[in-house]
Write a protein that holds these residues in place. Structure first.
Motif, short mmCIF file in Angstrom:
data_model
loop_
_atom_site.label_atom_id
_atom_site.label_comp_id
_atom_site.label_asym_id
_atom_site.label_seq_id
_atom_site.Cartn_x
_atom_site.Cartn_y
_atom_site.Cartn_z
N LEU A 35 -19.36 21.39 56.42
CA LEU A 35 -18.93 20.00 56.31
C LEU A 35 -19.86 19.13 55.46
CD1 LEU A 35 -16.67 18.08 57.15
CD2 LEU A 35 -18.00 17.53 59.19
N PRO A 36 -21.18 19.27 55.54
CA PRO A 36 -22.04 18.42 54.70
C PRO A 36 -21.83 18.62 53.19
CG PRO A 36 -23.33 19.42 56.45
CD PRO A 36 -21.97 20.06 56.48
N HIS A 37 -21.25 19.73 52.81
CA HIS A 37 -21.03 20.01 51.38
C HIS A 37 -19.65 19.59 50.90
CE1 HIS A 37 -24.67 22.33 51.67
NE2 HIS A 37 -24.15 23.02 52.67
N TRP A 38 -18.84 19.06 51.78
CA TRP A 38 -17.45 18.73 51.47
C TRP A 38 -17.35 17.29 50.98
CZ3 TRP A 38 -13.31 16.41 54.74
CH2 TRP A 38 -12.04 16.65 54.23
N ARG A 39 -17.27 17.10 49.66
CA ARG A 39 -17.19 15.77 49.05
C ARG A 39 -16.12 15.81 47.97
NH1 ARG A 39 -19.24 14.84 53.01
NH2 ARG A 39 -21.39 14.36 53.46
N PHE A 40 -15.40 14.71 47.82
CA PHE A 40 -14.28 14.74 46.88
C PHE A 40 -13.94 13.38 46.29
CE2 PHE A 40 -13.01 14.68 51.29
CZ PHE A 40 -12.32 13.49 51.37
N ARG A 41 -14.72 12.37 46.55
CA ARG A 41 -14.35 11.01 46.15
C ARG A 41 -14.33 10.79 44.63
NH1 ARG A 41 -13.55 6.83 49.56
NH2 ARG A 41 -13.38 4.82 48.59
N THR A 42 -15.22 11.44 43.91
CA THR A 42 -15.23 11.35 42.45
C THR A 42 -15.07 12.75 41.87
OG1 THR A 42 -17.62 11.65 42.21
CG2 THR A 42 -16.83 9.38 42.56
N PRO A 43 -14.63 12.85 40.63
CA PRO A 43 -14.47 14.19 40.03
C PRO A 43 -15.77 15.00 40.03
CG PRO A 43 -13.31 12.57 38.71
CD PRO A 43 -14.08 11.80 39.75
N GLN A 44 -16.89 14.34 39.75
CA GLN A 44 -18.16 15.07 39.72
C GLN A 44 -18.54 15.56 41.12
OE1 GLN A 44 -19.84 16.23 37.21
NE2 GLN A 44 -21.27 17.19 38.64
N LEU A 45 -18.38 14.71 42.12
CA LEU A 45 -18.67 15.13 43.50
C LEU A 45 -17.76 16.28 43.92
CD1 LEU A 45 -19.24 11.83 45.49
CD2 LEU A 45 -20.86 13.67 45.15
N ALA A 46 -16.49 16.18 43.57
CA ALA A 46 -15.53 17.23 43.93
C ALA A 46 -15.89 18.55 43.26
CB ALA A 46 -14.12 16.80 43.56
N ARG A 47 -16.28 18.49 42.01
CA ARG A 47 -16.64 19.70 41.27
C ARG A 47 -17.88 20.36 41.89
NH1 ARG A 47 -16.59 17.34 36.77
NH2 ARG A 47 -14.37 17.61 36.44
N THR A 48 -18.89 19.55 42.16
CA THR A 48 -20.11 20.06 42.78
C THR A 48 -19.82 20.64 44.16
OG1 THR A 48 -21.41 18.42 41.58
CG2 THR A 48 -22.46 19.45 43.49
N SER A 49 -19.01 19.94 44.92
CA SER A 49 -18.65 20.40 46.26
C SER A 49 -17.91 21.73 46.19
CB SER A 49 -17.77 19.35 46.93
OG SER A 49 -17.30 19.82 48.17
N ALA A 50 -16.96 21.84 45.29
CA ALA A 50 -16.19 23.08 45.16
C ALA A 50 -17.10 24.25 44.79
CB ALA A 50 -15.09 22.91 44.14
N GLU A 51 -18.03 24.00 43.88
CA GLU A 51 -18.95 25.07 43.48
C GLU A 51 -19.84 25.50 44.64
OE1 GLU A 51 -20.95 23.34 40.15
OE2 GLU A 51 -19.20 23.52 38.85
N THR A 52 -20.34 24.53 45.39
CA THR A 52 -21.20 24.84 46.54
C THR A 52 -20.42 25.60 47.61
OG1 THR A 52 -22.49 22.85 46.11
CG2 THR A 52 -22.70 23.84 48.29
#
Length: 95
Positions: A35-52
Motif C-alpha cells: 500500500l505505501p507504494h500505491w500512488r496514482f494522482r499524477t502521471p509521474q507518481l503513477a509511473r513510479t508506483s507501477a514500476e515499484t
C-alpha cells in the motif's frame, strides 16, 4: 521498510482468490507491504508506483509466492483504473 517475510502457512493458505480487485485492501501482511507504494494522482507518481509494484511482483515470483504476486497484480490493476479516473475527471471525482 523492512524486508517482507511470508506469513505462516495456515494464514497463507487462508487467501481466497477473488475476481478483479476484491480483497486487495484486506489481506495482511501484503496490504501493509504494498500500500505505501500505491500512488496514482499524477502521471509521474503513477509511473513510479507501477514500476515499484512490478518489482515487488517479480520479487514475489522469485520467491514462488503466488499470493504476493496476485496482490501486487491487483494493486497495479487498481492503480491503472484510478489513474484513468484522474485523467478523465477533474480532481478524480466521478460524481
Amino acid at each position: 521498510m523492512p524486508p517482507f517475510t511470508r506469513p505462516p502457512k495456515p494464514h497463507y493458505l487462508s487467501y481466497r482468490i477473488a475476481r478483479g480487485e476484491q480483497g486487495v485492501l484486506t489481506y495482511e501482511p501484503y496490504k501493509s507491504h504494498l500500500l505505501p507504494h500505491w500512488r496514482f494522482r499524477t502521471p509521474q507518481l503513477a509511473r513510479t508506483s507501477a514500476e515499484t509494484l512490478y518489482q515487488h511482483f517479480l520479487s514475489f515470483f522469485e520467491q514462488g509466492d503466488f499470493v504476493g504476486m496476485d496482490m501486487a497484480r491487483k494493486f497495479i490493476q487498481m492503480g491503472m483504473t484510478r489513474a484513468k479516473r484522474y485523467a478523465n475527471y477533474e480532481g478524480g471525482r466521478k460524481y
